[in-house]
Design an enzyme around this catalytic site. Structure first.
Site, mmCIF file in Angstrom:
data_model
loop_
_atom_site.group_PDB
_atom_site.id
_atom_site.type_symbol
_atom_site.label_atom_id
_atom_site.label_comp_id
_atom_site.label_asym_id
_atom_site.label_seq_id
_atom_site.Cartn_x
_atom_site.Cartn_y
_atom_site.Cartn_z
ATOM 1 N N LYS A 191 0.714 -1.321 -0.216
ATOM 2 C CA LYS A 191 0.093 0.074 -0.402
ATOM 3 C C LYS A 191 0.617 1.433 -0.321
ATOM 4 O O LYS A 191 2.038 1.246 1.179
ATOM 5 C CB LYS A 191 -1.158 -0.245 0.898
ATOM 6 N N CYS B 213 14.216 10.989 4.771
ATOM 7 C CA CYS B 213 14.599 10.443 6.642
ATOM 8 C C CYS B 213 16.338 10.351 6.736
ATOM 9 O O CYS B 213 16.440 10.766 8.470
ATOM 10 C CB CYS B 213 14.227 9.349 6.963
ATOM 11 N N GLU C 112 11.111 0.747 9.628
ATOM 12 C CA GLU C 112 11.498 1.928 9.374
ATOM 13 C C GLU C 112 10.872 3.257 9.294
ATOM 14 O O GLU C 112 10.515 3.785 8.426
ATOM 15 C CB GLU C 112 12.460 2.001 7.533
ATOM 16 N N GLU D 264 11.992 16.291 14.564
ATOM 17 C CA GLU D 264 12.428 16.350 12.841
ATOM 18 C C GLU D 264 11.406 16.935 12.232
ATOM 19 O O GLU D 264 10.689 16.706 12.209
ATOM 20 C CB GLU D 264 12.190 14.653 12.936
HETATM 21 P P1 NAD Z 1 2.914 8.548 8.242
HETATM 22 O O1 NAD Z 1 3.629 7.200 9.382
HETATM 23 O O2 NAD Z 1 2.308 9.359 8.265
HETATM 24 O O3 NAD Z 1 2.419 7.423 6.653
HETATM 25 C C1 NAD Z 1 3.624 6.179 6.112
HETATM 26 C C2 NAD Z 1 2.688 5.189 5.850
HETATM 27 O O4 NAD Z 1 1.503 4.851 6.899
HETATM 28 C C3 NAD Z 1 1.330 5.854 5.024
HETATM 29 O O5 NAD Z 1 1.600 4.942 3.827
HETATM 30 C C4 NAD Z 1 0.255 5.840 5.900
HETATM 31 O O6 NAD Z 1 -1.396 6.231 5.077
HETATM 32 C C5 NAD Z 1 0.433 4.458 6.672
HETATM 33 N N1 NAD Z 1 -0.312 4.761 7.742
HETATM 34 C C6 NAD Z 1 -0.863 5.250 8.384
HETATM 35 N N2 NAD Z 1 -1.719 6.053 10.014
HETATM 36 C C7 NAD Z 1 -1.736 4.099 9.726
HETATM 37 C C8 NAD Z 1 -2.195 3.005 11.005
HETATM 38 N N3 NAD Z 1 -2.209 3.511 11.728
HETATM 39 N N4 NAD Z 1 -1.810 1.685 10.391
HETATM 40 C C9 NAD Z 1 -1.008 1.890 8.752
HETATM 41 N N5 NAD Z 1 -0.690 2.415 8.305
HETATM 42 C C10 NAD Z 1 -0.583 3.474 8.617
HETATM 43 O O7 NAD Z 1 4.585 8.998 7.525
HETATM 44 P P2 NAD Z 1 5.166 9.769 6.562
HETATM 45 O O8 NAD Z 1 4.282 11.502 6.431
HETATM 46 O O9 NAD Z 1 4.315 9.142 5.027
HETATM 47 O O10 NAD Z 1 6.620 9.537 5.894
HETATM 48 C C11 NAD Z 1 6.957 10.426 6.955
HETATM 49 C C12 NAD Z 1 8.132 9.828 8.127
HETATM 50 O O11 NAD Z 1 8.466 8.889 7.297
HETATM 51 C C13 NAD Z 1 8.738 10.682 8.639
HETATM 52 O O12 NAD Z 1 8.998 10.529 9.840
HETATM 53 C C14 NAD Z 1 10.268 9.859 7.759
HETATM 54 O O13 NAD Z 1 11.385 10.328 8.577
HETATM 55 C C15 NAD Z 1 10.006 8.643 7.915
HETATM 56 N N6 NAD Z 1 10.345 7.669 6.664
HETATM 57 C C16 NAD Z 1 11.448 7.145 7.328
HETATM 58 C C17 NAD Z 1 12.122 6.033 6.504
HETATM 59 C C18 NAD Z 1 13.087 5.017 6.548
HETATM 60 O O14 NAD Z 1 14.015 3.824 5.483
HETATM 61 N N7 NAD Z 1 13.612 5.269 8.010
HETATM 62 C C19 NAD Z 1 12.461 6.569 4.807
HETATM 63 C C20 NAD Z 1 11.280 7.471 4.823
HETATM 64 C C21 NAD Z 1 10.580 7.983 5.431
#
Ligand code: NAD
Length: 475
Positions: free
Chosen positions: A171, A278, A244, A375
């Site tokens: 997804k 990230c 991650e 962050e």
């Molecule tokens: P997010 O946590 O808001 O969403 C990530 C994904 O999770 C989306 O597909 C979202 O629809 C889904 N989601 C939301 N709520 C959920 C739930 N309760 N259960 C399951 N899935 C759910 O993150 P974002 O805003 O899309 O991304 C930004 C964040 O991601 C930043 O904190 C960044 O540092 C982190 N990030 C980490 C890495 C890594 O490899 N460590 C890489 C890229 C981004």
């Protein structure tokens, strides 16, 4: 293939539409320009069921077949890289060159995993017993990816999960579903039906997926806050988990750097993709003796960097990807201003409803400022002075996150010695952001746990099975 419309899910080898749709907004205009299916319960059941049915056949294939499928998948993506990159810019906001490099990165990951295989460990001490440890796939994987690198971070899950012999239901973020759905369409016949399933939907789809008992494993990339919710959900039936999550990466600049040589790299190591990375530099610690000179150089770069619609030639940095993130970062900057911090701002973006925030450097804020502690995930970079190396390493490590970091110096060995003292899963010397498909990437502390990439990343999708084989005559 039409890359402008007709976005459908891939379920059980077929392209599937849904009556309910979610709007997809171009962040450069703030206006919806396409829509994606909103996966209902019945379609989610079909996707998980298809994965479960396909699992026995797929895991039973010789690994060479699975490797060949991944290679073909990489070739297919490469053939359509330009079309995907143009769509990528419209939905994600990143200018075309950076968009294309992400598609190429995904291709290289598929090709790299096509060369990998899990190890088999044999223990044979000559005492009449041999133990063989094989790595076996888990079942159906629930994969969830974020909006900042929607294509590559999805492929980081697809490639190892499928090579291992699992099936997958992936997804993408509701903010950036389009390229990933098109990749599903491109790869429709690259794998047997049910092996690769791609679904899209609104905020409720992620929780519905993580709670589904049909998944054996969840691979999640996103924020730390959401990661904790995913972990709670996985606890109910002890699903395997890779998380991650966020980062607040520190870069330590030692006093011997050549500012003219490094300033450009430091700048884009923080601001590429409008700092929505990230592993971007999010806290910049600069030795007092060169602080002013580097600050002035970075300020000049901020002034000369074109912020705009990524589809316009000459644009270097695009908008924030979505309104939620735009509002978060805007509030963080307003907070810094209200606290009387000194801000150095680059030129504003185009007028209109796009989510543009100028490059913003915060000049030597206190360590406990929000902009240092949180962050930002947007183009606001705090840079701080230091004089004592031990003290600055302590400041760099005083974070709940432990994703990555960087050390900059003309003395490589001195930089490596500092790198060894950072409490993060990855450290770069004199650069950052680059990752390799053959090298493990893992966050520490609240940046998550588990590994992506390399054979370690492959084994996250497998379980060891140790077979104790007796000496021939014993029974
Ligand atoms: P997010 O946590 O808001 O969403 C990530 C994904 O999770 C989306 O597909 C979202 O629809 C889904 N989601 C939301 N709520 C959920 C739930 N309760 N259960 C399951 N899935 C759910 O993150 P974002 O805003 O899309 O991304 C930004 C964040 O991601 C930043 O904190 C960044 O540092 C982190 N990030 C980490 C890495 C890594 O490899 N460590 C890489 C890229 C981004």
């Amino acid at each position: 293939m039409n890359f402008e419309s007709g976005f459908r899910m891939l379920i059980d080898g077929a392209l599937v539409d849904s009556e309910a749709r979610i709007d997809v907004v171009n962040p450069a205009t703030g206006r919806s320009f396409a829509s994606a299916p909103d996966c209902g319960d019945a379609d989610l059941e079909r996707a998980v069921g298809a994965g479960r049915r396909a699992f026995a056949g797929w895991r039973g294939q010789p690994i060479e077949e699975r490797q060949a499928s991944l290679r073909r998948a990489g070739d297919l993506l490469a053939t359509h890289a330009e079309d995907l990159a143009r769509l990528f810019t419209r939905e994600q906001g990143r200018p075309y060159a950076g968009a294309l490099s992400e598609i190429q990165l995904a291709v290289s990951w598929l090709h790299a995993y096509a060369e990998m295989a899990p190890p088999v460990h044999i223990v044979d001490k000559g005492d009449g017993q041999r133990v063989e440890t094989h790595y076996v796939p888990l079942g159906v994987v629930c994969a969830i990816s974020p909006w900042n690198f929607p294509v590559s971070l999805s492929v980081w899950k697809i490639a190892p999960a499928l090579l291992a012999g699992n099936c997958i239901v992936l997804k993408p973020s509701p903010f950036t579903p389009l390229c990933v759905l098109k990749i599903g369409e491109l790869l429709k016949d690259a794998f047997p039906p049910g092996v690769l399933n791609i679904v899209s939907g609104g905020d409720d789809l992620g929780p519905r997926m993580t709670a589904h008992p049909g998944f054996a494993k969840i691979s999640f990339t996103g924020s730390t806050e959401t990661g904790k919710r995913v972990m709670e959900s996985a606890a109910k039936d002890l699903k395997r988990l890779t998380l991650e999550l966020g980062g607040n990466d520190a870069a330590i600049i030692l006093p011997d750097v050549d500012i003219e040589k490094v300033a450009h790299k430091i700048f884009f190591g923080a601001f590429f993709n409008s700092a929505q990375i990230c592993i971007a530099t999010k806290r910049l610690y600069v030795h007092d003796s060169i602080y002013d000179a580097l600050r002035d150089r970075l300020a000049a770069l901020a002034q000369s960097t074109t912020l705009g619609d990524g589809s316009e030639p000459g644009t270097v940095l695009g908008p924030l990807q979505n309104r939620r993130q735009f509002e978060r970062v805007t509030a963080l900057i307003a907070d810094a201003k209200a606290d009387g911090l000194t801000l150095i701002e680059g030129p504003a973006g185009p007028a209109g409803d796009g989510y543009f925030i100028p490059v913003t450097i915060v000049d030597n804020p206190p360590e406990d400022a929000r902009v240092v502690q949180e962050e930002a995930f947007g183009p606001v970079l705090p840079m701080m002075r230091y004089t004592d190396l031990d003290e600055v390493i302590g400041r760099a490590n005083a974070s709940d996150y432990g994703l990555a970091g960087a050390v900059w110096s003309s003395d490589i060995e001195a930089a490596v010695a500092v790198a060894r003292r950072l409490e993060t899963g990855t450290v770069w010397i004199n650069h950052n952001l680059s990752l390799r498909a053959d090298t493990p990437f893992a966050g520490r502390k609240q940046s998550g746990f588990g590994v992506e990439n390399g054979v370690d990343g492959l084994l996250e999708y497998m379980a060891p099975q140790s077979i104790y084989v007796p000496a021939r005559k014993s029974s």
